[in-house]
Design a protein around this motif. Sequence first.
Motif, PDB file in Angstrom:
ATOM      1  N   ASP A 144       1.380  -1.088  -0.218  1.00 31.51           N
ATOM      2  CA  ASP A 144       0.005  -0.104   0.406  1.00 31.51           C
ATOM      3  C   ASP A 144       0.988   1.018   0.109  1.00 31.51           C
ATOM      4  O   ASP A 144       1.029   2.397  -0.666  1.00 31.51           O
ATOM      5  N   GLN A 149     -10.285   1.021  11.189  1.00 30.60           N
ATOM      6  CA  GLN A 149     -11.117  -0.250  10.150  1.00 30.60           C
ATOM      7  C   GLN A 149     -11.884   1.029   9.926  1.00 30.60           C
ATOM      8  O   GLN A 149     -12.344   2.396  10.263  1.00 30.60           O
ATOM      9  N   ASN A 150     -12.576   1.235   8.764  1.00 33.96           N
ATOM     10  CA  ASN A 150     -12.631   2.214   8.268  1.00 33.96           C
ATOM     11  C   ASN A 150     -12.645   3.597   8.146  1.00 33.96           C
ATOM     12  O   ASN A 150     -13.722   5.025   7.833  1.00 33.96           O
ATOM     13  N   GLU A 151     -10.960   3.368   7.553  1.00 36.04           N
ATOM     14  CA  GLU A 151     -10.388   5.089   7.777  1.00 36.04           C
ATOM     15  C   GLU A 151      -9.858   5.395   6.068  1.00 36.04           C
ATOM     16  O   GLU A 151      -9.773   4.558   4.828  1.00 36.04           O
ATOM     17  N   LYS A 152     -10.515   6.834   6.019  1.00 33.41           N
ATOM     18  CA  LYS A 152     -10.908   6.791   3.965  1.00 33.41           C
ATOM     19  C   LYS A 152      -8.686   6.564   3.797  1.00 33.41           C
ATOM     20  O   LYS A 152      -8.690   7.253   2.443  1.00 33.41           O
ATOM     21  N   THR A 153      -7.577   7.252   4.731  1.00 30.63           N
ATOM     22  CA  THR A 153      -6.600   7.953   4.690  1.00 30.63           C
ATOM     23  C   THR A 153      -5.519   6.507   4.858  1.00 30.63           C
ATOM     24  O   THR A 153      -4.084   7.026   4.647  1.00 30.63           O
ATOM     25  N   PRO A 196      -5.222   2.336   4.703  1.00 28.75           N
ATOM     26  CA  PRO A 196      -5.587   0.523   4.659  1.00 28.75           C
ATOM     27  C   PRO A 196      -6.060   0.135   6.266  1.00 28.75           C
ATOM     28  O   PRO A 196      -4.903   0.368   6.835  1.00 28.75           O
ATOM     29  N   ASN A 197      -6.927  -0.541   5.997  1.00 28.10           N
ATOM     30  CA  ASN A 197      -7.321  -1.068   7.425  1.00 28.10           C
ATOM     31  C   ASN A 197      -6.483  -2.210   7.561  1.00 28.10           C
ATOM     32  O   ASN A 197      -5.760  -2.659   6.774  1.00 28.10           O
TER      33      ASN A 197
END
Length: 90
Positions: free
Chosen positions: A5, A43-47, A49-50
């Motif tokens: 990533d 978890q569920n962050e836009k900036t 990866p989980n």
Amino acid sequence: GSSPDSQGAIGRDKFVATVTAQRKPLGAPTSRQWTSVTRSVVQNEKTVPNGYYVSARFETHFAGNRVASELFSFRFDEDGTWRLSGYTIN
């Protein structure tokens, strides 16, 4: 050796050039003292990866009596390997 990533976010050449530009004025590192380690689950962050992350902060001494704070971040990748996911220096 960085997380896939991270490789997608910034290319190797740009990462090396950025880190080199930040550290060059400080001179060669002479010592590094660990100051903290933090663990987090994202978890569920836009900036970012989980996943599972660990960040290690160091007080680093450089030539010419300069001191900086370095932060190394690692992500536990899907293949079960911890890989570098970020680096900052202040």
